[in-house]
Write an enzyme that holds these catalytic residues in place. Structure first.
Site, PDB file in Angstrom:
ATOM      1  CB  SER A 185      -2.544  16.999  15.397  1.00 15.47           C
ATOM      2  OG  SER A 185      -2.165  17.561  14.176  1.00 15.47           O
ATOM      3  CG  ASN A 196       8.499  20.536  11.351  1.00 23.85           C
ATOM      4  OD1 ASN A 196       9.043  20.886  10.306  1.00 23.85           O
ATOM      5  ND2 ASN A 196       9.180  20.090  12.391  1.00 23.85           N
ATOM      6  CG  ASP A 229       9.370   3.765  19.870  1.00 28.74           C
ATOM      7  OD1 ASP A 229       9.024   4.415  18.861  1.00 28.74           O
ATOM      8  OD2 ASP A 229      10.540   3.733  20.297  1.00 28.74           O
ATOM      9  CB  ILE A 230       5.382   4.555  15.701  1.00 27.21           C
ATOM     10  CG1 ILE A 230       4.674   4.080  14.427  1.00 27.21           C
ATOM     11  CG2 ILE A 230       6.321   5.719  15.407  1.00 27.21           C
ATOM     12  CD1 ILE A 230       3.645   5.043  13.869  1.00 27.21           C
ATOM     13  N   GLY A 237       0.181  15.791  20.260  1.00 26.62           N
ATOM     14  CA  GLY A 237       1.276  16.085  21.195  1.00 26.62           C
ATOM     15  C   GLY A 237       1.531  17.585  21.193  1.00 26.62           C
ATOM     16  CB  ILE A 238       4.437  19.442  19.841  1.00 27.67           C
ATOM     17  CG1 ILE A 238       5.515  18.744  20.693  1.00 27.67           C
ATOM     18  CG2 ILE A 238       4.837  20.888  19.553  1.00 27.67           C
ATOM     19  CD1 ILE A 238       6.789  18.375  19.983  1.00 27.67           C
ATOM     20  N   GLY A 296       9.112  14.933  19.707  1.00 27.85           N
ATOM     21  CA  GLY A 296       8.040  13.933  19.676  1.00 27.85           C
ATOM     22  C   GLY A 296       8.356  12.743  18.786  1.00 27.85           C
ATOM     23  CB  VAL A 297       6.098  10.552  16.846  1.00 25.38           C
ATOM     24  CG1 VAL A 297       5.398  11.448  15.879  1.00 25.38           C
ATOM     25  CG2 VAL A 297       6.204   9.141  16.284  1.00 25.38           C
ATOM     26  CG  ASP A 298       9.618  14.994  12.906  1.00 25.50           C
ATOM     27  OD1 ASP A 298      10.118  14.161  12.126  1.00 25.50           O
ATOM     28  OD2 ASP A 298       9.558  16.220  12.664  1.00 25.50           O
TER      29      ASP A 298
END
Ligand code: AR6
Length: 169
Positions: A120, A23, A9-10, A122-123, A31-33
């Site tokens: 990019s 985005n 996990d970042i 993932g979603i 996601g990561v965001d």
């Protein structure tokens, strides 16, 4: 320059800067965001909103920087990956820009280390192997930060990066 990959996990990674796969709205998402905003606290979103008010968000391939808030990292760079649409809409060039623009911005903030997620993949559905090749090549073409860490979350990306960086699976 040292390049390595880890799985995890970042938001838990200790580096001067971590990169977010954001985005164009800069207002957070999944996601990561979502993980970065959740773990980093509200100051990250507050700074994103300020940037948005000033310049109207962030275009695909570009990057902006905020505080790291409650994260171990000092800063978060938010970059917007390309949505995969078959490959004929400049997706590869735009993804490359994410990595080169993030590195430049990190250098301007005197970072010695930077951690990237697999932007990019993932979603936004960018093919993982193609995305990893672009990521690694772009980092190698721009050796301006001492240490680059690719933080892979899913097994498939981790396998792809291990193969690319260490030539074994
Ligand atoms: N740490 C590291 N990597 C992660 C984590 C995490 N905590 N969580 C997911 N990943 P994605 P995108 C990986 O979908 O494709 C958001 O809604 C995941 O396995 O996060 O660029 C934004 O707001 C994948 O390999 O980002 C945008 O709307 C990688 O992170 C959109 O998603 C990227 O997956 C961006 O889509």
């Amino acid at each position: 320059m040292k390049i390595r990959c880890v799985q995890g996990d970042i938001t838990k990674v200790t580096a001067d800067i971590i990169v977010n796969a954001a985005n164009t709205s800069l207002l957070g998402g999944g996601g990561v965001d979502g993980a970065i905003h959740k773990a980093g606290g509200k100051t990250i979103l507050e700074e994103c909103i300020k940037i948005r008010n000033k310049q109207g968000g962030c275009k695909t391939g570009e990057a902006v920087i905020t505080t790291g808030g409650l994260l171990p990292a000092k800063y978060v760079i938010h970059t917007v990956g390309s949505v995969w649409n078959g490959g004929s809409n400049n997706e590869e060039e735009l993804l490359k820009n994410c990595y080169s623009n993030s590195l430049k911005l990190a250098k301007e903030h005197n970072a010695k280390s930077i951690a990237f997620p697999n932007i990019s993949t993932g979603i936004y559905k960018f093919p993982k192997e193609k995305a990893a090749l672009i990521a690694v090549n772009t980092i190698k073409e721009n050796p301006i930060i001492d240490e680059v860490i690719f933080v892979c979350y899913d097994d498939e990306n981790y396998g792809v990066y291990k193969k690319l960086l260490y030539m074994f699976v």
